[in-house]
Design an enzyme around this catalytic site. Structure first.
Site, short mmCIF file in Angstrom:
data_model
loop_
_atom_site.label_atom_id
_atom_site.label_comp_id
_atom_site.label_asym_id
_atom_site.label_seq_id
_atom_site.Cartn_x
_atom_site.Cartn_y
_atom_site.Cartn_z
CE LYS A 1 -1.99 2.67 3.23
NZ LYS A 1 -2.04 3.95 2.49
CD GLU B 1 13.83 -0.06 8.09
OE1 GLU B 1 14.50 0.85 8.61
OE2 GLU B 1 14.26 -1.22 7.94
CB CYS C 1 13.42 8.47 7.62
SG CYS C 1 14.42 7.57 6.45
CD GLU D 1 10.71 12.12 11.57
OE1 GLU D 1 9.63 11.64 11.93
OE2 GLU D 1 11.47 11.58 10.76
P1 NAP Z 1 2.83 7.74 8.25
O1 NAP Z 1 1.79 8.74 8.50
O2 NAP Z 1 3.24 6.86 9.37
O3 NAP Z 1 2.31 6.88 7.02
C1 NAP Z 1 3.08 5.88 6.45
C2 NAP Z 1 2.16 4.89 5.75
O4 NAP Z 1 1.34 4.26 6.72
C3 NAP Z 1 1.22 5.50 4.74
O5 NAP Z 1 1.04 4.57 3.69
C4 NAP Z 1 -0.07 5.65 5.53
O6 NAP Z 1 -1.22 5.64 4.74
C5 NAP Z 1 -0.03 4.40 6.36
N1 NAP Z 1 -0.79 4.46 7.60
C6 NAP Z 1 -1.10 5.56 8.34
N2 NAP Z 1 -1.78 5.18 9.44
C7 NAP Z 1 -1.91 3.83 9.37
C8 NAP Z 1 -2.52 2.86 10.20
N3 NAP Z 1 -3.12 3.19 11.33
N4 NAP Z 1 -2.45 1.56 9.85
C9 NAP Z 1 -1.82 1.20 8.72
N5 NAP Z 1 -1.25 2.08 7.87
C10 NAP Z 1 -1.28 3.37 8.21
O7 NAP Z 1 4.18 8.38 7.73
P2 NAP Z 1 4.36 9.41 6.54
O8 NAP Z 1 3.91 10.73 7.03
O9 NAP Z 1 3.80 8.87 5.29
O10 NAP Z 1 5.95 9.38 6.39
C11 NAP Z 1 6.79 10.13 7.16
C12 NAP Z 1 7.42 9.28 8.24
O11 NAP Z 1 8.08 8.15 7.68
C13 NAP Z 1 8.50 10.04 8.97
O12 NAP Z 1 8.38 9.84 10.35
C14 NAP Z 1 9.78 9.43 8.44
O13 NAP Z 1 10.86 9.55 9.31
C15 NAP Z 1 9.38 8.01 8.22
N6 NAP Z 1 10.26 7.34 7.26
C16 NAP Z 1 11.13 6.41 7.72
C17 NAP Z 1 12.01 5.77 6.85
C18 NAP Z 1 12.98 4.74 7.34
O14 NAP Z 1 13.54 4.02 6.51
N7 NAP Z 1 13.22 4.62 8.62
C19 NAP Z 1 11.98 6.10 5.49
C20 NAP Z 1 11.08 7.05 5.06
C21 NAP Z 1 10.23 7.67 5.95
P3 NAP Z 1 -1.89 7.02 4.27
O15 NAP Z 1 -0.85 7.75 3.52
O16 NAP Z 1 -3.01 6.56 3.44
O17 NAP Z 1 -2.29 7.75 5.51
#
Ligand code: NAP
Length: 815
Positions: A192, A266, A300, A397
């Site tokens: 997804k 991650e 990230c 962050e």
């Molecule tokens: P996010 O809000 O956690 O969303 C990530 C993914 O999870 C999206 O596909 C989102 O779908 C989905 N999601 C949200 N709530 C969910 C739930 N309750 N159950 C299942 N899936 C759910 O993060 P983001 O804002 O997209 O990305 C930013 C974050 O990612 C930052 O904190 C960044 O540091 C982290 N990140 C980490 C890495 C790493 O390798 N460590 C790499 C890249 C990014 P929707 O978009 O449809 O809401």
């Protein structure tokens, strides 16, 4: 502007990339997309769609489907069907498919890059030169592992159907990091994408079909977080691989607790960028630009916390401000810009909110006087100085182009400040003194450390975090194990399923006080010589100690006769043991800092001393379990053998040089997790205790052992073996008592880094659930027994893997 004017002012002219091909592709699909299941486009039943906007222009690019229950079920069913044949497909055939996908990515390189920039807002320079080439690289690299898997990993099998959920900041790259290793190892996938950026995942789906991949191996399901939840909680999904925020990661940890599903997370970060006085300052300035303004800081592992040595701080900050004034912010499709647009308005507002918080916290905000486009979601590069290390803006962050800066005086202070975070994703260290740089790199708590460089990535080096930045690795040899399980182990399907509602009422881990048991009168006449009373104690910080509560528990033999009394440990005993285990890390040299040779000598010595007392240990096992003398002796011999196994591994699992594309060296170091709490099962009271303790300490962890609750006397006898084997105080601590109560205290303890629990299915649920508070590493048995006597289940790579986490240190060489 005319060419002459450009020449005279040396202003950059625009160098726009054409969006024509991407728009044509969108038009071909009438700017409306279904879901990609079984290699076909599927229209969702509810016909509910979600718009994708170009954040630089506000124009709507296309609409994509919102999957519901029916579509998620269909995708999982397709992946399950495909798994049967894909997992049995020879590695070479799978390698051919991965190779074809990599080729097709390269054939559509430009289209992928342009669409990525349009959908996400990142500069075309980045999507063209970093995201897409790395995406292809991941498929090539893992085509290689698909080719080699049978020969190199014969003791493993794929995990099954994998649910993958990715964020919006690197939509294609995150997809590649997840899909390539999964399918190379024989798994099938339901992925997804994030809602803001779904389009390139759909284009990728067509590339997959073009490569002729069998239906159902990769399924792309677009949808909201609700669809994410459906994937995460689906009973037919065997593993979840998630990249995203720590907040959502925590939800997923709790939702999958006790289910037997594998999980890798991650998560977020607040990575330090450390500049020492002797660093090449101009190089370090370019490093900062790359660390925090790459992808508008929506990275990230962005180096978002600048730590500069005090005596150069003024000079460095003024150089940095000057450099910021030359950054160009503008149309992502312009090849000469440095920063593009923020992905979405909500995100823009969050960033702006953080900058306002920074001001409230006393920070001085600097934003250069540069031109931003009038339309679109652009945010200027921002630097905040004069903040307190404890300010929220410094600790949390921000996920945008905002850098905070602090100063330090000594390397010790730099390390302390750098590690003063709940995260541990990455770090960057700048110094021309290689001794200093590598020493600091080894002391930073982060999954990746870049020396005199930043944001280097490659498929051959695993990426992932320490602490609340998550667990598991993507890429490299180590990343393969996220998608494999030992050949003899089926997916655990625990008999007891606890859920959020029953958790509230659960009494798991409540202390059950031991009822006093008195020995039956044996009718002896009192003239016989009584046995000398032996009181097994706890073992904390190298000392035998009485339980804090001064209560004991009777240990009963097979016929209900008392065979001993052990201390009934409580929270205070666990706290003391954790403190002792920490102290053993801080000792000079700390246990983890001792060389493997020294740890191996100590493990051999433990084995030698156990062997010398084999008869006594065997008698104890017989008395507690009622097993035959032969079976008990076999258990003791196997325990000695196991100690030899980990004495052997103590100096052979340090890590590797990763063969990345860097000119220089990338060290993959297997570091210990830290302080581990280990709850042992009741079967094989000595062997299971040794099988769990030995790999943990061999690899530099210090441990708090909770021995078998039913048969703890093998463990309490064992501390005398430890005492005579040169084990430093605090490396092994033993607390006896109610296993679940003690485990609960361990899992709730902030200073415990990981918990291994070999107990009930219900307990496994609670351990996984509670671990989410600070993202402890866990390893649980879901109430399933293991054959501890066998080499397949009782020892080996699985144990070493659980006892370590990989840190990759990138060291460029040459000019
Ligand atoms: P996010 O809000 O956690 O969303 C990530 C993914 O999870 C999206 O596909 C989102 O779908 C989905 N999601 C949200 N709530 C969910 C739930 N309750 N159950 C299942 N899936 C759910 O993060 P983001 O804002 O997209 O990305 C930013 C974050 O990612 C930052 O904190 C960044 O540091 C982290 N990140 C980490 C890495 C790493 O390798 N460590 C790499 C890249 C990014 P929707 O978009 O449809 O809401």
């Amino acid at each position: 502007m005319s060419v002459l004017e450009v020449f005279e002012t040396m202003e950059y002219g625009p160098a726009p990339e054409s969006a024509a091909a991407a728009n044509a592709w969108l038009e071909d699909h009438k700017r409306r997309f279904g879901l990609f299941i079984d290699n076909e486009w599927v229209t969702p039943r509810e016909r509910d769609y979600y718009p994708s906007y170009n954040p630089a222009t506000g124009e709507m690019l296309a609409e994509t489907a919102q999957a519901g229950r029916e579509e998620v079920d269909a995708a999982v069913a397709a992946a399950r069907r495909a798994f049967e044949s894909w997992s049995a497909t020879p590695g070479h055939i799978r390698a051919r498919y991965l190779y074809a996908i990599a080729r097709n990515i390269q054939k559509h390189h430009r289209l992928l890059a342009v669409l990525e920039s349009m959908d996400n807002g990142k500069p075309i320079r980045e999507s063209r030169d970093i995201d897409v080439p790395l995406l292809a690289r991941h498929f090539y690299y893992h085509a290689g592992w698909a080719q080699l898997v049978e020969a190199e990993l014969p003791g493993y099998q794929p995990v099954g159907v994998v649910g993958q959920i990715i964020p919006w900041n690197f939509p294609l790259l995150m997809l590649g990091w997840k899909i390539a290793p999964a399918i190379a190892m024989g798994n099938t996938v339901v992925i997804k994408p994030a809602s803001y950026t779904r389009l390139t995942a759909l284009l990728f789906a067509e590339i997959v079909a073009e490569a002729g991949l069998p239906p159902g191996v990769i399924n792309v399901v677009t949808g909201s977080s609700k669809a994410g939840t459906m994937i995460v909680t689906h009973p037919n999904v065997d593993k979840i691989a998630f990249t995203g925020s720590t907040e959502v990661g925590r939800i997923l940890r709790r939702q999958t607790a006790g289910s037997g599903k594998r999980l890798s997370l991650e998560l977020g970060g607040k990575s330090p960028f450390v500049v020492f006085e002797d660093a090449d300052l101009d190089g370090a300035i370019e490093g900062v630009v790359d660390a925090i303004w790459f992808n508008q800081g929506q990275v990230c592992c962005a180096g978002s916390r600048l730590l500069v040595q005090e005596n150069i701080a003024d000079r460095f900050i003024s150089k940095l401000k000057k450099r910021m004034g030359h950054l160009r912010v503008g149309d992502p499709l312009d090849k000469s810009i440095d920063m593009g647009a923020i992905v979405d308005k909500t995100q823009w507002e969050t960033i702006d909110g953080w900058v306002k918080t920074g001001i409230k916290e006393g920070g001085l905000v600097f934003q250069p006087d540069i031109k931003l486009p009038e339309k679109g979601l652009f945010y200027p590069p921002t630097l905040i100085t004069h903040l307190d290390p404890a300010a929220e803006t410094v600790c949390e962050e921000i996920f945008g182009p905002v850098l905070v800066s602090l100063t330090f005086r000594s390397p010790e202070e730099a390390i302390e400040l750098a590690n003063n975070t709940r995260y541990g994703l990455a770090a960057s260290v700048w110094s021309d003194n290689i001794n200093l740089a590598l020493d600091v790199a080894s002391k930073l708590k982060a999954g990746t450390v870049w020396v005199n460089s930043t944001n280097l990535f490659d498929a051959a080096s695993g990426f992932g975090g320490y602490r609340e930045s998550g667990f598991g690795r993507e890429g490299g040899w180590e990343g393969l194990f996220e998608y494999l399980r030992p050949a003899g182990q089926a997916r655990p399907r625990p008999a007891v399923r606890v859920d959020e509602a029953s958790r509230e009422k659960s009494r798991w881990g409540e202390h059950v006080p031991a009822r006093p048991v008195w020995p039956a009168r044996d009718g002896k006449n009192g003239n016989e010589m009584p046995e000398v009373d032996r009181t097994p104690k706890m073992y904390i910080g190298g000392k035998q100690v009485r339980p804090d509560g001064h209560y004991t528990r009777a240990v009963l033999g097979p016929k209900g006769r008392i065979v001993g009394q052990v201390g009934d440990g409580n929270r205070k005993d666990i706290r003391d043991a954790v403190e002792a285990a920490h102290a053993a890390h801080l000792a000079q040299p700390g246990w983890a800092m001792r060389h493997g040779y020294n740890r191996s000598q100590i493990l051999y010595f433990i084995g030698e001393n156990l062997a010398a007392r084999r008869e006594e240990f065997a008698r104890r096992i017989v008395a507690m379990t009622g097993r035959s003398a032969k079976s008990a002796r076999d258990e003791v011999e196997k325990s000695v053998e196991r100690l030899f196994t980990y004495a052997a591994w103590a100096d052979k699992y340090g890590g590797t040089i990763q063969e990345t594309t860097l000119r220089g060296v990338t060290l993959g170091v297997n570091e210990p997790i830290g302080v581990l709490g280990i709850a042992c099962p009741d079967e094989y009271p000595l062997l299971a205790f040794v099988s769990l303790m030995a790999p943990a300490i061999a690899r530099g962890n210090t441990v708090v052992m909770i021995p078998s609750e039913k048969h703890p006397l093998s463990a309490t006898d064992f501390y005398q073996v430890l005492d005579t084997s040169d084990v430093p105080p605090g490396v092994v601590n033993i607390v006896t008592g109610d296993r679940d109560h003690l485990t609960k205290t361990l899992i709730e303890h902030e200073d415990v880094d990981g918990v291994w629990y070999f107990g009930s299915a219900e307990g496994s649920y609670h351990v996984e659930y509670e671990s989410a508070a600070n993202m402890k590493r866990t390893w649980v048995s879901y109430g399933m027994a293991r054959d501890w006597m066998s080499a397949e289940q009782g020892e080996g790579h699985e144990f070493l893997h659980e006892a370590t986490q990989v840190k990759n240190i990138w060291v460029p060489t040459g000019e």
